[in-house]
Design an enzyme around this catalytic site. Structure first.
Site, mmCIF file in Angstrom:
data_model
loop_
_atom_site.group_PDB
_atom_site.id
_atom_site.type_symbol
_atom_site.label_atom_id
_atom_site.label_comp_id
_atom_site.label_asym_id
_atom_site.label_seq_id
_atom_site.Cartn_x
_atom_site.Cartn_y
_atom_site.Cartn_z
ATOM 1 N N GLU A 276 4.372 -51.691 80.751
ATOM 2 C CA GLU A 276 4.509 -51.300 79.336
ATOM 3 C C GLU A 276 5.912 -50.785 79.083
ATOM 4 O OE1 GLU A 276 1.738 -48.403 77.706
ATOM 5 O OE2 GLU A 276 0.041 -49.428 78.633
ATOM 6 N N TYR B 96 8.844 -45.304 78.808
ATOM 7 C CA TYR B 96 9.252 -45.275 77.406
ATOM 8 C C TYR B 96 10.475 -44.417 77.147
ATOM 9 C CZ TYR B 96 4.721 -47.367 76.144
ATOM 10 O OH TYR B 96 3.648 -48.207 76.031
ATOM 11 N N ASN C 82 4.809 -48.021 83.501
ATOM 12 C CA ASN C 82 4.885 -47.927 82.048
ATOM 13 C C ASN C 82 5.976 -46.912 81.745
ATOM 14 O OD1 ASN C 82 2.577 -49.458 82.209
ATOM 15 N ND2 ASN C 82 1.215 -47.920 81.316
ATOM 16 N N ARG D 263 -1.298 -59.011 79.144
ATOM 17 C CA ARG D 263 -1.977 -57.881 79.773
ATOM 18 C C ARG D 263 -2.960 -57.284 78.775
ATOM 19 N NH1 ARG D 263 -0.292 -51.788 80.566
ATOM 20 N NH2 ARG D 263 -2.113 -51.182 81.779
ATOM 21 N N HIS E 123 -8.614 -48.642 80.923
ATOM 22 C CA HIS E 123 -7.581 -48.111 80.028
ATOM 23 C C HIS E 123 -8.252 -47.103 79.074
ATOM 24 C CE1 HIS E 123 -3.368 -49.074 78.265
ATOM 25 N NE2 HIS E 123 -3.824 -48.021 77.611
ATOM 26 N N ASN F 73 -5.001 -47.526 84.213
ATOM 27 C CA ASN F 73 -3.801 -47.320 83.422
ATOM 28 C C ASN F 73 -3.487 -45.834 83.286
ATOM 29 O OD1 ASN F 73 -1.685 -48.395 81.492
ATOM 30 N ND2 ASN F 73 -2.713 -46.889 80.199
ATOM 31 N N GLU F 74 -2.354 -45.424 83.834
ATOM 32 C CA GLU F 74 -1.782 -44.095 83.598
ATOM 33 C C GLU F 74 -2.670 -42.914 83.978
ATOM 34 O OE1 GLU F 74 -0.378 -44.067 79.572
ATOM 35 O OE2 GLU F 74 1.287 -45.387 80.038
HETATM 36 C C1 PNW Z 1 0.918 -45.477 76.764
HETATM 37 N N1 PNW Z 1 5.193 -40.829 78.108
HETATM 38 O O1 PNW Z 1 0.862 -44.088 76.834
HETATM 39 C C2 PNW Z 1 -0.490 -46.050 76.747
HETATM 40 O O2 PNW Z 1 -0.764 -46.762 77.936
HETATM 41 C C3 PNW Z 1 -0.800 -46.910 75.565
HETATM 42 O O3 PNW Z 1 -2.194 -47.063 75.421
HETATM 43 C C4 PNW Z 1 -0.163 -46.324 74.339
HETATM 44 O O4 PNW Z 1 -0.562 -46.941 73.145
HETATM 45 C C5 PNW Z 1 1.339 -46.436 74.531
HETATM 46 O O5 PNW Z 1 1.765 -45.850 75.736
HETATM 47 C C6 PNW Z 1 2.131 -45.823 73.387
HETATM 48 O O6 PNW Z 1 1.865 -44.457 73.288
HETATM 49 C C7 PNW Z 1 2.004 -43.334 77.140
HETATM 50 O O7 PNW Z 1 5.104 -40.092 79.104
HETATM 51 C C8 PNW Z 1 2.002 -42.595 78.279
HETATM 52 O O8 PNW Z 1 6.216 -40.789 77.411
HETATM 53 C C9 PNW Z 1 3.046 -41.774 78.621
HETATM 54 C C10 PNW Z 1 4.140 -41.692 77.795
HETATM 55 C C11 PNW Z 1 4.167 -42.440 76.658
HETATM 56 C C12 PNW Z 1 3.109 -43.258 76.322
#
Ligand code: PNW
Length: 490
Positions: free
Chosen positions: A387, A318, A316, A84, A129, A173-174
């Site tokens: 992600e 985390y 995505n 990706r 992105h 993206n996001e």
């Molecule tokens: C992503 N959260 O952002 C992005 O898509 C990437 O470009 C970035 O490098 C990666 O995560 C790491 O930060 C995030 O809500 C969006 O916790 C949201 C969150 C975390 C990361």
């Protein structure tokens, strides 16, 4: 809990795909080479004094603009099913518009895509992105409703040039990070910092831009190119901080503001923004003397146009946050603001493992709850995890990252076994890269990149060895060991 190590070896379903991700500004470098136009991230990182915590830029980054060929070789050795990456809009359209197509930019992506396919690695391409052409930002960027047409014209060029080879598309993206962090705060470019107003205008424009490009593909390209097109939304799990009804409601509001705002209009049966978002913003706006809600209305035509406009949902994910309600919120948030509208307070649980990035803690059961909620709320859509990953301050023996990947994949398998329709999983990130406002301090790569080396040498971390074995065996073996010596002396 149930997300445990009780079964030491667990199989992934037939046809499940494994990938890794990057994004153009974070890895490419070559910021002004071969006719590329500037983007809002070039502009932000070149500001003096630098707003980036280590003063760095993405001017060179991991230099994938020059190293794409050997990078594909690394991906092949890792055994990736797909890669990706994102296209830099201003690398192929330097003015942002389709009047000038930069052939060298087209060649770069064409070479990369062709090399991937030659090595049986499927390209999964993100159109946007975060690196908006600077020219379009001057016109208001995502606050200008014309972004819908600009994005469509860009997408047309991309589908015409690469659509015969690319079968997985992600429009955006996001949206939450684009809109809230970029327009409602200063956490991302363009640092518009107009919370309570701008992130909601952006949200409407993002949804319409996404839907426009979905329909463009669906009507004009799908019959001959036969691919799939979706959107990637970042999903944090918000867990009530206590068992009170108030805290449960606060956590639910936080979920609806964070990701329901974008997923509900596209994936729910009824479409439109979530009810709690509409109600909260309308009531607060009225109290504050606004004549209309600060959340723009979606007309019935727009609701229908957006609803169903995705072949799959990219998630995505985390981390998890504890959430509580504070009735007074006295002085906690500016008025008006997105945070005040949500009237929820988010905190960390000190007992959860902490990554290098302050916002990131390892909570695999929260990932399981996200997947379960998405299955339940949106009628079990096709999902790609686009992600998921962990940051450290560096080093090749990344045992905490290995543990993160294993426990999150185990939680994913729990959801799959309960019926979640999850097609694939993407590690963020293939390489250490420019981590936005944190520069190069937060390292997400399963490959280390030496940013002091002009050649930007890549070295697989322990997590890359473990991921390789997961992909090879199509299974998760909690007891599979990689000798530190193999990692340190490759
Ligand atoms: C992503 N959260 O952002 C992005 O898509 C990437 O470009 C970035 O490098 C990666 O995560 C790491 O930060 C995030 O809500 C969006 O916790 C949201 C969150 C975390 C990361």
């Amino acid at each position: 809990g149930v997300h445990s190590l009780q079964k030491p070896v667990r199989k992934f379903p037939e046809g499940f795909k494994f990938g890794a991700a990057t994004a153009a500004y974070q890895v490419e470098g070559a910021w002004n080479e071969d006719g590329k136009g500037p983007s809002i991230w070039d502009d932000l990182t070149h500001t003096h004094p630098s707003p980036i915590s280590d003063g760095s830029t993405g001017d060179v980054a991991a230099d994938t603009y020059h190293l794409w060929k050997s990078d594909v070789e690394l991906m092949k050795q890792l055994g990736l099913d797909f890669y990706r990456f994102s296209i830099s809009w201003s690398r192929i359209l330097p003015t942002g518009f389709a009047d000038q197509i930069n052939q060298k930019g087209i060649d770069y992506y064409d070479n990369l895509i062709t090399e991937l396919l030659k090595n049986k690695i499927e390209p999964m391409v993100t159109l946007y992105h975060w690196d908006l052409p600077s020219s379009l930002q001057k016109l208001g960027g995502l606050a200008n409703p014309l972004i819908v047409e600009w994005f469509e014209q860009y997408a047309r060029v991309v589908f015409d040039k690469f659509g015969d080879k690319v079968k997985y598309w992600i429009t955006i993206n996001e949206p939450k990070q684009i809109c809230y962090e970029g327009y409602g705060s200063t956490a991302k470019a363009p640092q518009l910092n107009m919370t309570g107003i701008a992130e909601y205008i952006c949200a409407k424009n993002v949804l319409l831009s996404h839907a426009k490009v979905y329909h463009l593909y669906d009507e004009n390209y799908r019959y001959k190119q036969n691919g799939q097109i979706g959107i990637s939304v970042s999903c944090t799990w918000y867990e009530p901080a206590s068992d009170t009804i108030e805290d449960h409601q606060a956590a639910e509001d936080a979920r609806q503001f964070d990701w329901g705002q974008y997923i509900h209009p596209i994936f729910s049966k009824t479409g439109d923004f979530p009810l709690s978002l509409k109600n909260n913003v309308r009531l607060r706006s009225k109290e504050q003397g606004f004549l209309r809600s600060r959340l723009p209305v979606l007309s019935s035509e727009e609701i229908v146009y957006i609803r169903g406009s995705s072949d799959f949902l990219g998630i995505n994910s985390y981390t998890t946050k504890l959430t509580y309600r504070d009735a007074s919120l006295e002085g906690m948030y500016p008025v008006p603001s997105y945070m005040d509208d949500m009237s929820a307070v988010m905190v960390k649980d000190a007992s959860w493992p902490q990554a290098q990035s302050s916002w990131l803690q390892s909570v695999p059961w929260g990932f399981y709850k996200i997947l379960t909620q998405v299955r339940y709320l949106y009628d079990n859509p096709a999902v790609w995890i686009t992600e998921n990953g962990w940051s450290t301050s560096g080093g090749l023996i990344d045992n905490d990252r290995v543990k993160y990947y294993r426990t999150y994949l185990s939680a994913l398998l729990d959801a799959v076994e309960e019926g979640s329709n999850i097609k694939g999983y993407t590690a963020w990130s293939l390489f250490d890269n420019f981590e936005w406002m944190s520069g190069y301090a937060d390292k997400f790569g399963i490959f280390e990149v030496d940013f002091k080396d002009p050649k930007r040498k890549r070295t697989p971390r322990k997590s890359a060895h473990v991921y390789k074995e997961i992909i090879r065996s199509r299974s998760l073996d909690m007891n599979y060991e990689v000798d530190d010596k193999t990692v340190l002396a490759p």
